[in-house]
Design an enzyme around this catalytic site. Sequence first.
Site, PDB file in Angstrom:
ATOM      1  N   HIS A 188       0.739  -1.106   0.053  1.00  0.00           N
ATOM      2  CA  HIS A 188      -0.121   0.027  -0.061  1.00  0.00           C
ATOM      3  C   HIS A 188       0.795   1.423   0.078  1.00  0.00           C
ATOM      4  O   HIS A 188       2.064   1.083   0.445  1.00  0.00           O
ATOM      5  CB  HIS A 188      -0.981  -0.257   1.378  1.00  0.00           C
ATOM      6  CG  HIS A 188      -1.794   1.066   1.395  1.00  0.00           C
ATOM      7  ND1 HIS A 188      -1.780   2.200   1.689  1.00  0.00           N
ATOM      8  CD2 HIS A 188      -3.107   0.935   1.264  1.00  0.00           C
ATOM      9  CE1 HIS A 188      -2.777   2.969   1.722  1.00  0.00           C
ATOM     10  NE2 HIS A 188      -3.637   2.208   1.201  1.00  0.00           N
ATOM     11  N   ASP A 236       2.773  -4.373   7.914  1.00  0.00           N
ATOM     12  CA  ASP A 236       1.673  -3.624   7.773  1.00  0.00           C
ATOM     13  C   ASP A 236       0.480  -4.615   8.060  1.00  0.00           C
ATOM     14  O   ASP A 236       0.537  -5.458   6.867  1.00  0.00           O
ATOM     15  CB  ASP A 236       1.605  -3.212   6.424  1.00  0.00           C
ATOM     16  CG  ASP A 236       0.142  -2.568   6.088  1.00  0.00           C
ATOM     17  OD1 ASP A 236      -0.556  -2.493   6.885  1.00  0.00           O
ATOM     18  OD2 ASP A 236      -0.024  -1.969   4.892  1.00  0.00           O
ATOM     19  N   GLN A 266      -4.951  -5.206   7.214  1.00  0.00           N
ATOM     20  CA  GLN A 266      -5.741  -6.326   6.559  1.00  0.00           C
ATOM     21  C   GLN A 266      -5.756  -7.590   7.431  1.00  0.00           C
ATOM     22  O   GLN A 266      -6.685  -8.160   8.015  1.00  0.00           O
ATOM     23  CB  GLN A 266      -5.584  -6.743   5.027  1.00  0.00           C
ATOM     24  CG  GLN A 266      -5.818  -5.637   4.069  1.00  0.00           C
ATOM     25  CD  GLN A 266      -7.223  -4.954   4.080  1.00  0.00           C
ATOM     26  OE1 GLN A 266      -8.227  -5.595   4.209  1.00  0.00           O
ATOM     27  NE2 GLN A 266      -7.186  -3.740   3.866  1.00  0.00           N
ATOM     28  N   LYS A 269     -10.630  -0.510   9.946  1.00  0.00           N
ATOM     29  CA  LYS A 269     -10.968  -1.703   9.337  1.00  0.00           C
ATOM     30  C   LYS A 269     -11.366  -2.782  10.143  1.00  0.00           C
ATOM     31  O   LYS A 269     -11.746  -3.678   9.947  1.00  0.00           O
ATOM     32  CB  LYS A 269      -9.558  -1.966   8.544  1.00  0.00           C
ATOM     33  CG  LYS A 269      -9.308  -0.985   7.394  1.00  0.00           C
ATOM     34  CD  LYS A 269      -8.185  -1.369   6.607  1.00  0.00           C
ATOM     35  CE  LYS A 269      -7.846  -0.814   5.380  1.00  0.00           C
ATOM     36  NZ  LYS A 269      -7.529   0.576   5.727  1.00  0.00           N
ATOM     37  N   CYS A 286      -4.588   2.513  -3.637  1.00  0.00           N
ATOM     38  CA  CYS A 286      -3.289   2.839  -3.003  1.00  0.00           C
ATOM     39  C   CYS A 286      -2.308   1.757  -3.376  1.00  0.00           C
ATOM     40  O   CYS A 286      -1.575   1.717  -2.386  1.00  0.00           O
ATOM     41  CB  CYS A 286      -3.454   3.317  -1.748  1.00  0.00           C
ATOM     42  SG  CYS A 286      -4.565   4.750  -1.418  1.00  0.00           S
TER      43      CYS A 286
END
Length: 407
Positions: A124, A201, A204, A227, A365
Amino acid sequence: MTRAFDVAAIRKEFPILSRQVNGKPLVYLDNAASAQKPDTVIDAIANQCRTSYANVHRGIHTLSNETTEAYEAGREAARDFLNAPSVANIIFAKGATEGINLVASALEGTIQAGDEIVLSVMEHHSNIVPWHFLRERHGAVLRWVGLNDDGSLDMDALRTSIGPKTRMVALSHMSNVLGTVNDVADVARLAHAAGARVLVDGCQAAVHLSVDVQALGCDWYVFSGHKLYGPTGIGILYGTADALAEARPYQGGGEMIETVSLDHVTYNEAPHKFEAGTPPILEAIGLGAAIRWFQQFDPSNVQAHEHKLYERAREGLRGINGLTIHGEAPGKGSVLAFSLRGAHPHDLAQILDRYGIAIRAGHHCAQPLMTHLGVSATARASFGIYNTEAEVDIFIDALEKARGMLI
């Protein structure tokens, strides 16, 4: 106590799911961008405003103490959620983006021209642009790792990319486009053997996987609250004790200091050392409520439900002529990016919206990934805890109709 997994009951806790869009029941399949909020999160924020709001930490009065307790309970919830050793490892940021920028900024004092940062092409932009700052301003070199045909990370290329000049390996735990789940623990072993740090990261993965930062062995881990069925404006940055001790403060102001004089300043201990000024108080309280709500469910039940939705959607889309699914790595998460030959993703999303269906369309992104895939944009359906098989069928039917309109 673990709560029984009942999708119908879960849906009743999300007030927005009862609304209609363009005269149709809302089918929300844009969860990878931002998830909806249950009543418990909405109520936690509203009730704090109504009954016991004040600034945190340095107040002596009752309202400040009560708000501080609720705020720090959010930190403890995040610590437990990630299995971090201590709340001192948990930093509140305004989102995962700020968390990554904090880590990149912390490197600025030590990075030298020629030092290398290893990234994958599936990242991302939030896990790309901060490292470009170090390239532009300090001469760091970005080393890019490609993908296999199924969207999995090319581990052989990763091994050859990590070397004596590597300072950081920054990698998504789960791709927001492909759904690919990376073997972070293996990456961490490779990086640490070369003396490099690892940032993950987890935006998700925190929603769709069970995350144990100690088992992963990473130095830094970030995720965003919105999220994870929580509010916007809040994210978590986990750092190991060593990584936090090595990092310099990101911003200056109140709370992050120990003493301030005319010619000298000393800093607070982590995590407060990295939390300058009035923090996102209500957002942290809301995130704590979201985590506690989410932890009621057995993670294996949630993951099995989401995987079933993904498989149903994948099989349905395979029957549509001219449709390409991007990313089919083994063990991938419940994110489905696709292209339809002769139809722009924005047009698909606009037509689906007429049927009350919310999907995402664009480059997500992730422009380097789009270049790798040979497309300018894709459409994306992403599934959450409250989605149903009936919604998947509505989505597939509407996509067939959209194809008929556009091609």
